[in-house]
Structures are given as C-alpha cells and as structure tokens.
Design an enzyme around this catalytic site. Structure first.
Site, PDB file in Angstrom:
ATOM      1  N   ASN A 176     -38.545 119.233  17.131  1.00  0.00           N
ATOM      2  CA  ASN A 176     -36.827 118.452  17.054  1.00  0.00           C
ATOM      3  C   ASN A 176     -36.138 118.715  18.485  1.00  0.00           C
ATOM      4  O   ASN A 176     -36.512 119.739  18.716  1.00  0.00           O
ATOM      5  CB  ASN A 176     -36.209 117.630  15.690  1.00  0.00           C
ATOM      6  CG  ASN A 176     -36.602 117.503  14.503  1.00  0.00           C
ATOM      7  OD1 ASN A 176     -37.712 117.924  13.874  1.00  0.00           O
ATOM      8  ND2 ASN A 176     -36.471 116.245  14.866  1.00  0.00           N
ATOM      9  N   ARG A 192     -35.422 119.942   6.664  1.00  0.00           N
ATOM     10  CA  ARG A 192     -36.719 118.364   6.152  1.00  0.00           C
ATOM     11  C   ARG A 192     -37.858 118.798   7.853  1.00  0.00           C
ATOM     12  O   ARG A 192     -39.296 119.260   8.033  1.00  0.00           O
ATOM     13  CB  ARG A 192     -36.001 117.157   5.723  1.00  0.00           C
ATOM     14  CG  ARG A 192     -37.300 116.284   5.268  1.00  0.00           C
ATOM     15  CD  ARG A 192     -38.295 115.617   6.159  1.00  0.00           C
ATOM     16  NE  ARG A 192     -37.793 115.009   7.338  1.00  0.00           N
ATOM     17  CZ  ARG A 192     -38.015 114.578   8.017  1.00  0.00           C
ATOM     18  NH1 ARG A 192     -39.363 114.015   8.407  1.00  0.00           N
ATOM     19  NH2 ARG A 192     -37.622 113.303   9.235  1.00  0.00           N
ATOM     20  N   ASP A 193     -37.126 118.132   9.032  1.00  0.00           N
ATOM     21  CA  ASP A 193     -38.191 117.517   9.577  1.00  0.00           C
ATOM     22  C   ASP A 193     -39.011 119.088  10.489  1.00  0.00           C
ATOM     23  O   ASP A 193     -39.068 119.284  10.795  1.00  0.00           O
ATOM     24  CB  ASP A 193     -37.762 116.693  10.723  1.00  0.00           C
ATOM     25  CG  ASP A 193     -39.062 115.900  11.229  1.00  0.00           C
ATOM     26  OD1 ASP A 193     -39.945 116.315  11.332  1.00  0.00           O
ATOM     27  OD2 ASP A 193     -38.389 115.367  12.304  1.00  0.00           O
ATOM     28  N   HIS A 232     -33.220 110.518  16.851  1.00  0.00           N
ATOM     29  CA  HIS A 232     -34.095 110.490  16.591  1.00  0.00           C
ATOM     30  C   HIS A 232     -35.178 110.897  17.687  1.00  0.00           C
ATOM     31  O   HIS A 232     -36.373 110.545  17.735  1.00  0.00           O
ATOM     32  CB  HIS A 232     -34.655 110.631  14.723  1.00  0.00           C
ATOM     33  CG  HIS A 232     -35.708 111.389  14.600  1.00  0.00           C
ATOM     34  ND1 HIS A 232     -35.068 111.967  13.464  1.00  0.00           N
ATOM     35  CD2 HIS A 232     -36.574 112.048  14.268  1.00  0.00           C
ATOM     36  CE1 HIS A 232     -36.142 112.850  12.945  1.00  0.00           C
ATOM     37  NE2 HIS A 232     -37.539 112.691  13.366  1.00  0.00           N
ATOM     38  N   HIS A 260     -37.655 114.290  19.656  1.00  0.00           N
ATOM     39  CA  HIS A 260     -38.969 114.831  19.504  1.00  0.00           C
ATOM     40  C   HIS A 260     -38.872 115.979  21.311  1.00  0.00           C
ATOM     41  O   HIS A 260     -38.986 114.787  21.685  1.00  0.00           O
ATOM     42  CB  HIS A 260     -39.490 114.907  18.940  1.00  0.00           C
ATOM     43  CG  HIS A 260     -39.393 115.295  17.578  1.00  0.00           C
ATOM     44  ND1 HIS A 260     -40.350 116.199  16.774  1.00  0.00           N
ATOM     45  CD2 HIS A 260     -39.343 114.025  16.819  1.00  0.00           C
ATOM     46  CE1 HIS A 260     -39.709 115.735  15.965  1.00  0.00           C
ATOM     47  NE2 HIS A 260     -39.252 114.659  15.010  1.00  0.00           N
ATOM     48  N   CYS A 266     -44.539 116.702  13.271  1.00  0.00           N
ATOM     49  CA  CYS A 266     -45.139 115.944  12.642  1.00  0.00           C
ATOM     50  C   CYS A 266     -46.417 116.124  12.245  1.00  0.00           C
ATOM     51  O   CYS A 266     -47.116 115.842  13.436  1.00  0.00           O
ATOM     52  CB  CYS A 266     -44.936 114.434  12.953  1.00  0.00           C
ATOM     53  SG  CYS A 266     -45.528 113.464  11.821  1.00  0.00           S
TER      54      CYS A 266
HETATM   55 ZN    ZN Z   1     -39.267 114.021  13.398  1.00  0.00          ZN
END
Ligand code: ZN
Length: 316
Positions: free
Chosen positions: A253, A19-20, A211, A213, A244
């Site tokens: 990430n 996903r990310d 989470h 990055h 993002c």
């Molecule tokens: Zn993220």
C-alpha cells in the site's frame, strides 16, 4: 507547525496496515503484537484503523486471530475500528467480536471477483444487500471496497463506467462510502484524476475513498493528484506494507508516513504525529523483520533523526 487548511474538517484517513499490510507478510503476528500495533497507531493519531479481516483462516492465515484482536484492543473514544468481512459468516464473527464498523469487498472486474471471493459480482451485490440490511438494523456502519478499480491483473484496463455503476449500486444498498482500490498499483495520475473527478462529482466528497498501492512507484503522485482533485478520504498502510495474495505482482500500500508527509507539505494538519509513525515502522522492521518501503521512513533514518520539524527547519 503546518498551516491549517480551511477544508481540513473532512479529511479522513484509514490506516489499513493491520489488515491489508499484514495479510501479505510472511510472519504471523500474535494477538498481543497486533493489539500493540493498533494501539501504537491510535497513539500516533490514527482515527480510523482496519484491524483485520474475518476471512477463513485457510485463505489468509495471517488473519486467523482477528476475533481475539478485536476483543482485546483498548477502544479509544472517537476512533473507528473497522473489520473486513468477505461474507455473512464474516459479519457474524465481526458482530460477535463487538465491532460496529465493517467493510465488504468486491471487484470491478468479474475475474478478480471470482478469484478473490469466489463468486460473481452479481452474487456479491446480492450478499452485500443482505449484509447491509442487518448492519442497518443493528445501527452499525458499512463501507465497501471496489478492488481493481483502475486495472485488473486478469482483465487489464477497467472501464471506469463499470466502477461508477457498482459504486452507485453499493451506495444505494446503504454503504457509507466506497473505497476505490488501485489493488495492483497500475493507476497513473491521469487515470486517477479522471476517476476521482467523476466519482467526486457524482457521489460527493464524503462518499469517495481512495486506496492506493505503490507497485510502479506512482502511489504518491496518484495521492497528490487525488487530493488536488478534492479527495479527502484515503487508505494507507504503516511502512507501506501490504499487497494482495490474489493479485499477482501487487506490492505494498501507499505508506502512511508518506501520505502524512505529503499532506503536511500541502498544508493539511492530518492529526498524526509523523515521528511516532516512523517509530512504529522501525519497531515493525526490528521486531518482525517486516520490509518497510515508506520513503519518509528511509529519509528519517538516513538523517538519524526522528524529529521531522527539526529536519525541515534546517533544509535550505
Ligand atoms: Zn489494498
């Protein structure tokens, strides 16, 4: 063989690459390739995978086929397959696709919330309340991201009290955990330590997810202080993919290989096969021309050797 730490039981890692990671890639992966990626991650040891998001294809075309991906993955017992939903429509799609674990997202900063999901934070909380009611009535599980928890591209520094208040409200609404997102990678070890200690102290170890990055190259340093503070739930992305689209300058990430390697070095058995993770990154790089930024991947390749334990035993 890594020493088993006594507190291993609560270690929970969520692989967010499908996903990310993929949402910020130029290439659109087909359904079959995404299913293949998810299956490979699970075979490498992933026990929680965010398989995609149910956003409108106009916003994130890379996520167009999440419904089909969810329908086609071969569910393995004991593995949690998460889907990100931006709103009620996303929840309907996730339910139609047979997912029982969904994540919602909102931002600590009002500006990023408006840019990212086109509504105010209060509007987000109102919708999450409605989503949570449905989730609970169906016996499903909800978690929430709080993006820009350590800094915002539009507003700069974030008062962590705002993050704490949002987390409290989200947990009151019934989310099982809050993922504190360093969305643009501006967190540093001091900020992360302070934030994690406050959140862990107030909400407890099971509710707090981090989470990270790696925009400034501090993601692993941040992961280290977080784990030493007591954080036991982390998101990471295979190969360090990701970013993002609504956060200028955001890079990938923190890489899953790097996090697992760090955890191994700290004496945790994260339940992953590091060699297999490296092989997945290699496959992504070779087959889809995806830039792999995980340091451990480069290291394994520079040594032309997939066997991490063999490399370690030869080290002085
Ligand atoms: Zn993220």
């Amino acid at each position: 063989m890594n020493q088993q730490r006594e507190d291993d039981v609560s270690l929970r890692l969520t692989e967010v690459g499908p996903r990310d990671g993929l949402q910020n890639e130029r290439h659109l992966l087909g359904v079959g390739d995404k299913v293949d990626l998810i299956d490979r991650l699970v075979a490498a040891g992933a026990r929680e995978v965010e398989i995609g998001s149910f956003v409108h294809p106009r916003w994130v075309p890379q996520m167009t086929n999440t419904d089909e991906v969810a329908a086609r993955i071969r569910r393995k017992e004991g593995v949690l397959y998460w889907g990100l939903i931006p709103n009620m429509r996303g929840l309907e799609r996730a339910m139609d696709a047979g997912l029982s674990h969904v994540a919602v997202v909102m931002s600590a900063s009002e500006s990023h919330n408006l840019k990212n999901i086109n509504r105010t934070r209060e509007q987000s909380l109102k919708e999450i309340r409605e989503i949570s009611k449905i989730i609970r009535s169906k016996g499903m599980v909800l978690r929430s991201y709080i993006s820009t928890a350590f800094g915002c591209p539009y507003e700069g520094e974030i008062d962590f009290s705002v993050v704490m208040e949002l987390a409290e409200r989200l947990l009151d609404l019934g989310v099982e955990g809050v993922s504190l997102g360093d969305t643009i990678g501006v967190g540093n070890p001091l900020l992360i330590r302070e934030g994690c200690l406050r959140a862990l102290d107030h909400f407890g170890v099971e509710k707090v997810i981090l989470h990270l990055h790696d925009t400034q190259g501090l993601a692993l340093a941040n992961a280290l202080v977080a784990v030493e503070c007591g954080i036991r739930r982390l998101d990471s992305s295979i190969g360090g993919m990701g970013g993002c689209p609504y956060a200028p300058g955001a890079s990938g990430n923190v890489g899953s290989e790097d996090v697992i390697n760090l955890l191994h070095a700290l004496g945790f058995d994260a339940g992953y096969d590091l060699d297999r993770l490296v092989q997945i990154s290699h496959w992504l790089e070779e087959s889809f021309d995806i830039a792999i930024s995980s340091k451990y991947y480069r290291y394994a390749y520079a040594n032309a050797c997939f066997n991490a334990s063999a490399i370690h035993s030869k080290a002085p």
